[in-house]
Design a protein around this motif. Structure first.
Motif, short mmCIF file in Angstrom:
data_model
loop_
_atom_site.label_atom_id
_atom_site.label_comp_id
_atom_site.label_asym_id
_atom_site.label_seq_id
_atom_site.Cartn_x
_atom_site.Cartn_y
_atom_site.Cartn_z
N SER A 89 0.83 -1.22 0.00
CA SER A 89 0.00 0.00 0.00
C SER A 89 0.86 1.26 0.00
CB SER A 89 -0.95 -0.01 1.21
OG SER A 89 -1.80 -1.14 1.17
N TYR A 90 1.96 1.20 -0.74
CA TYR A 90 2.89 2.31 -0.91
C TYR A 90 3.58 2.73 0.40
CZ TYR A 90 1.58 2.85 -5.77
OH TYR A 90 1.39 2.64 -7.10
N ASN A 91 3.58 1.86 1.40
CA ASN A 91 4.37 2.06 2.61
C ASN A 91 5.58 1.13 2.51
OD1 ASN A 91 2.63 3.91 4.07
ND2 ASN A 91 1.21 2.18 4.24
N LEU A 92 6.75 1.70 2.23
CA LEU A 92 7.92 0.89 1.90
C LEU A 92 8.34 0.00 3.07
CD1 LEU A 92 7.87 3.13 -0.25
CD2 LEU A 92 10.34 2.99 -0.35
N PRO A 93 8.71 -1.27 2.78
CA PRO A 93 9.09 -2.23 3.84
C PRO A 93 10.52 -2.01 4.32
CG PRO A 93 9.28 -3.27 1.70
CD PRO A 93 8.74 -1.88 1.44
N THR A 94 10.73 -0.92 5.06
CA THR A 94 12.10 -0.59 5.50
C THR A 94 12.19 -0.46 7.02
OG1 THR A 94 11.57 1.75 5.14
CG2 THR A 94 12.67 0.59 3.35
N GLU A 95 11.42 -1.31 7.73
CA GLU A 95 11.42 -1.19 9.19
C GLU A 95 12.75 -1.63 9.81
OE1 GLU A 95 9.51 -3.48 7.66
OE2 GLU A 95 7.49 -2.65 7.53
#
Length: 446
Positions: free
Chosen positions: A336-342
């Motif tokens: 959902s356009y929230n980049l997976p960079t946690e």
């Protein structure tokens, strides 16, 4: 950096409000009272705009209005003088300008109230200089921007290595006259050496022998410390003038993933290990955008518009616009356009090796580099050599192999010189020969 002025909302019995001074640079902000008062109608004039005065256009000027102009002209001069003093103080890179106390000190110094006493750093030895350099790093700038946390961490790493080096020599500190070519050579030798101690009769390694480029980074920072000391009149190092303290560096072998390997990684099912799936997706974003991880982790939905990602790179401050590759679009829609960079870059580097191994990227690569002052050749499986930065390297190399013009790729990757860009191109000799043969076939086809 910016110095701005505003009026206090409080008005005294003469209808005047105190001017507030604010300094802002990056994450740092400070505000203080100036001791200068202005009528709100005259505030723009006092700030320096001569065109905005209540007298403009008036045919008849009363003595009261003339007095107001005289008063505000005096306040204007005061504000200009304080502004100049603050600007001059900012040129001192050792200044701690992270809070309102510093700003109040500048104003106190202007009024000579005696409350401001400049604190000269007590720097009379090498480690006092190193400590001062590291402790004040957050206040210094490079190209007008405050130093990054990554740069400061590198400073601290070199500081630690210097202290361990001194400890090995049985020294707690050094005189500036000790920092000569012999000191440099011994420090390089220490960095290149493996250090171990005995625990229960068995040797335990506490420091590995550094690779040539890691040695070079430490020497570069050492030189920065010494140049800083010289620029501020703290010390003079003759070896710097003779350019004898050389920064070591070599072009090391590194890998990239070709498009077939990237597709193989993309097709691998990681549904049973969600954290590896996120790492894999993050890596693919890097490999199809050419971003650094530090930039990817800061990209938000607002940076993505009309099929492009536009942002300023953290390292260089260059503005880049990147077209969305189909793989990138697929991953963005997935999250959902929230980049997976946690995860941190360190964790990404650790887990991407596992993901690549599970995807079967196990071809053998031969790597040659200088470690401990010696040329070392290692044969490793490819997944062992993959890191987050391999993604950016893969993007540049794959686009180059596709025949895209170098300047076009550089405009997307943000490289400013062809020299730095070509370091990312990891095409083997046989691949170059194949590319040339393909071009010849196109050029000379009948």
């Amino acid at each position: 950096m910016a110095i701005t002025f505003s009026l206090s909302t409080k008005v005294d019995n003469k209808g005047l409000s105190e001017i507030l001074i604010r300094y802002k640079s990056g994450i740092y902000s400070a505000r203080a009272k100036s001791g200068i008062y202005s009528d709100p109608n005259w505030f723009d004039y006092v700030k320096g705009d001569n065109s905005k005065t209540p007298l403009k256009g008036k045919k008849v000027v009363t003595s009261l209005m003339q007095d107001m102009q005289t008063y505000h002209s005096e306040q204007k001069i005061k504000l200009l003088e304080i502004n100049t003093l603050i600007s001059d103080t900012l040129k001192d890179k050792s200044t701690d300008r992270t809070n309102s106390k510093w700003l109040l000190g500048c104003i106190d110094r202007y009024y000579q109230r005696g409350e401001y006493t400049p604190k000269e750093p007590e720097v009379s030895s090498f480690f006092q200089l190193v400590t001062h350099f590291v402790d004040t790093a957050h206040t210094r700038t490079a190209d007008g921007r405050l130093l990054s946390k990554a740069s400061i961490l590198q400073y601290k790493s070199t500081q630690k290595n210097l202290k361990e080096f001194a400890k090995k020599l049985g020294r707690k500190d050094f005189k500036f006259s000790d920092i000569d070519l012999l000191f440099y050579e011994k420090f390089v030798e220490y960095l290149q050496s493996e250090v171990s101690v005995k625990e229960k009769g068995e040797p335990v390694i506490i420091k590995k022998a550094y690779a040539k480029n890691t040695v070079g980074k430490n020497i570069k920072i050492l030189k920065s410390v010494l140049y800083y000391g010289q620029a501020n009149g703290i010390c003079y190092i003759p070896a710097l003038a003779g350019k004898k303290l050389k920064t070591l560096w070599e072009d090391v072998d590194s890998v990239y993933l070709n498009e077939t390997e990237l597709q193989k990684l993309k097709n691998k099912d990681f549904s049973e290990t969600p954290y590896l799936e996120r790492v894999r997706d993050c890596f693919l974003l890097l490999a199809w955008t050419g971003c650094r991880f530090s930039d990817l982790s800061k990209i938000t939905k607002t940076d993505i518009k009309d099929g492009f990602i536009t942002f300023r790179q953290q390292k260089t401050n260059n503005k880049v616009t990147i077209p969305l590759h189909p793989v990138v679009v697929e991953i963005l829609e997935k999250y959902s356009y929230n980049l997976p960079t946690e995860m941190s870059n360190q964790k990404i580097n650790e887990y991407i090796k596992v993901a690549c191994q599970m995807a079967g990227l196990d071809c053998v690569e031969t790597i040659t580099r200088t470690v401990g002052g010696k040329l070392v050749t290692e044969t490793l499986e490819k997944h062992q050599l993959v890191s987050s930065h391999t993604g950016r390297r893969s993007f540049c190399t794959n686009m180059y192999k596709r025949g895209l013009p170098t300047l076009m790729i550089m405009s997307v990757s943000g490289h400013t010189t062809e020299k730095s860009f070509l370091k990312y191109i990891k095409v083997k000799q046989e691949e170059h020969a194949g590319l040339m043969a393909k071009k010849w076939a196109e050029m000379y086809k009948k």
